[in-house]
Design an enzyme around this catalytic site. Structure first.
Site, PDB file in Angstrom:
ATOM      1  N   HIS A 169       0.795  -1.235   0.000  1.00 49.13           N
ATOM      2  CA  HIS A 169       0.000   0.000   0.000  1.00 49.13           C
ATOM      3  C   HIS A 169       0.826   1.283   0.000  1.00 49.13           C
ATOM      4  O   HIS A 169       0.511   2.243   0.698  1.00 49.13           O
ATOM      5  CB  HIS A 169      -0.952  -0.005   1.189  1.00 49.13           C
ATOM      6  CG  HIS A 169      -2.072  -1.007   1.082  1.00 49.13           C
ATOM      7  ND1 HIS A 169      -2.537  -1.468  -0.135  1.00 49.13           N
ATOM      8  CD2 HIS A 169      -2.809  -1.632   2.038  1.00 49.13           C
ATOM      9  CE1 HIS A 169      -3.525  -2.329   0.094  1.00 49.13           C
ATOM     10  NE2 HIS A 169      -3.704  -2.459   1.387  1.00 49.13           N
ATOM     11  N   GLU A 193     -11.683  -3.576  -2.761  1.00 48.51           N
ATOM     12  CA  GLU A 193     -10.735  -2.599  -3.285  1.00 48.51           C
ATOM     13  C   GLU A 193     -10.575  -2.825  -4.792  1.00 48.51           C
ATOM     14  O   GLU A 193      -9.990  -3.828  -5.217  1.00 48.51           O
ATOM     15  CB  GLU A 193      -9.388  -2.752  -2.579  1.00 48.51           C
ATOM     16  CG  GLU A 193      -9.460  -2.601  -1.073  1.00 48.51           C
ATOM     17  CD  GLU A 193      -8.295  -3.288  -0.382  1.00 48.51           C
ATOM     18  OE1 GLU A 193      -7.154  -2.796  -0.524  1.00 48.51           O
ATOM     19  OE2 GLU A 193      -8.513  -4.324   0.289  1.00 48.51           O
ATOM     20  N   HIS A 253      -9.566   2.211   0.536  1.00 48.94           N
ATOM     21  CA  HIS A 253      -9.535   1.076   1.478  1.00 48.94           C
ATOM     22  C   HIS A 253     -10.660   1.169   2.509  1.00 48.94           C
ATOM     23  O   HIS A 253     -10.449   0.875   3.685  1.00 48.94           O
ATOM     24  CB  HIS A 253      -8.170   1.015   2.172  1.00 48.94           C
ATOM     25  CG  HIS A 253      -7.732  -0.364   2.539  1.00 48.94           C
ATOM     26  ND1 HIS A 253      -8.520  -1.216   3.276  1.00 48.94           N
ATOM     27  CD2 HIS A 253      -6.589  -1.045   2.271  1.00 48.94           C
ATOM     28  CE1 HIS A 253      -7.870  -2.355   3.472  1.00 48.94           C
ATOM     29  NE2 HIS A 253      -6.700  -2.282   2.849  1.00 48.94           N
ATOM     30  N   ASP A 301      -8.484 -12.573   1.602  1.00 47.25           N
ATOM     31  CA  ASP A 301      -7.622 -11.415   1.338  1.00 47.25           C
ATOM     32  C   ASP A 301      -7.013 -11.660  -0.038  1.00 47.25           C
ATOM     33  O   ASP A 301      -5.820 -11.823  -0.191  1.00 47.25           O
ATOM     34  CB  ASP A 301      -6.546 -11.268   2.416  1.00 47.25           C
ATOM     35  CG  ASP A 301      -5.816  -9.932   2.345  1.00 47.25           C
ATOM     36  OD1 ASP A 301      -6.173  -9.101   1.479  1.00 47.25           O
ATOM     37  OD2 ASP A 301      -4.897  -9.710   3.155  1.00 47.25           O
TER      38      ASP A 301
END
Length: 348
Positions: free
Chosen positions: A110, A312, A184, A250
């Site tokens: 990120h 996302e 996010h 994830d």
């Protein structure tokens, strides 16, 4: 007209503003100049009651607390230069090697140690035919967090008349650089009446997902979701098969081409629905696996595991090191443009 108020001060004394967008239906979005963070989003349920459907804090100090920085969930923030992971914090571009901070095990995550989520964005309020707007701009200098090129990023938030929150991204650079911008936000459509999102039903227009190694870096394989707990081509509750996915969801899903609605979510308790539309090739489903109850947010809500989910919109993780993935390289003379819409509704 949209409004601005103080959201407190950063740890180094800079005042942070909080911007409020409204529509005639009563929906309200608030966004902070710190990280371009979506701090709250009020949408009606099936009885017409407004409720806040995103996780966050009442003032900027919550986003800078030691507990927040330790767990670093990136609540609601704009993410860049590169959303998601880059293997071992390294990539080669045009024959030159670049090194990034490894802030997620052995990998870069990120945007680095001080990504766009911790920067102060320049802001301008306005209105458009679609609704009230907030235009945020950030100039990322050459070499920031190890990335090449002076990059200028603009993100426009629009709260539309029909209860959608739209994000329009654009960027230019003076040197070739990897770029993967996203937001996010953690959603909980029950407005906190349920401590987790496991009963939310989700549908994804994705027949494949990117298989990852044990550090969540793609192996390069795009695997069919058929017959696996990653198959959301028909609606499934998030919690229905999550135990079959070590650590929880994830993962990046490879969006089917030509489809505008790429994800949809339904919360049976509140009746709220959310559809996600994007032009990006991927979407990361993250189910708040690392939330552990150490953070207390708005209205004293304790955020435990699975308190929110993220969708996302993005390019694939580690694309700079994966030549078979869609490219994330932005070059001088080009303008990156992308749009994502979160459309809210109710089902009775």
């Amino acid at each position: 007209m949209p409004t601005a108020t103080s959201f407190g001060h950063t740890t180094d004394g800079i005042e942070v503003q909080l911007f409020t967008l409204r529509n005639a239906r009563g929906a309200i979005a608030t966004i902070s100049s710190y990280g371009g963070t979506l701090t709250s989003l009020l949408m009606p349920d099936k009885t017409g009651q407004l409720g806040d459907v995103v996780l966050g804090f009442d003032e900027v100090s919550g986003y800078q607390s030691p507990a927040f920085r330790k767990s670093n969930p990136y609540f609601g923030a704009l993410i860049g230069r590169y959303g998601n992971r880059i293997a071992k914090g390294r990539f080669t571009l045009d024959g030159q090697d670049y090194g990034l901070a490894t802030n997620n095990g052995p990998n870069a995550l990120h945007g680095g140690t001080l990504g766009f989520d911790q920067r102060i964005w320049q802001a301008a309020l306005g209105t458009s035919a679609a609704g009230e707007t907030l235009t945020l701009t950030y100039h990322s200098p050459d070499g920031e967090e190890g990335y090449p090129g002076n990059l200028t990023v603009t993100v426009v938030y629009t709260l539309t008349a029909d209860n959608a929150l739209r994000l329009d991204y654009s960027a230019t650079t003076d040197q070739a650089t990897p770029l993967n911008l996203t937001n996010h936000a953690y959603f909980n459509l029950s407005h906190g009446t349920s401590k987790d999102i496991l009963s939310h039903e989700i549908t994804l227009a994705a027949d494949r997902y990117t298989v990852v190694d044990d550090t969540l870096i793609p192996t390069g394989e795009l695997r069919s979701v058929a017959g696996t707990p990653f198959d959301f081509t028909m609606p499934h509750a998030i919690g229905e098969r999550i135990a079959q996915v070590p650590g929880g969801y994830d993962h990046n899903f490879v969006l089917n081409e030509g489809l505008r609605v790429t994800a949809s979510v339904y919360d049976p308790a509140s009746g709220r629905t959310m559809a996600v539309m994007t032009d990006q090739p991927g979407i990361q489903l993250y189910t708040g696996n690392f939330l552990d109850g150490s953070l207390t947010g708005k209205n004293g809500t304790v955020y435990g595991q699975h308190a929110g989910f993220c969708l996302e919109t993005q390019h694939f993780p580690d694309s700079p090191n994966q030549p078979d993935f869609p490219t994330t390289i932005l070059r001088p003379g080009e303008t990156f443009r992308s749009g994502t819409v979160y459309q809210f509704g109710v089902r009775h």
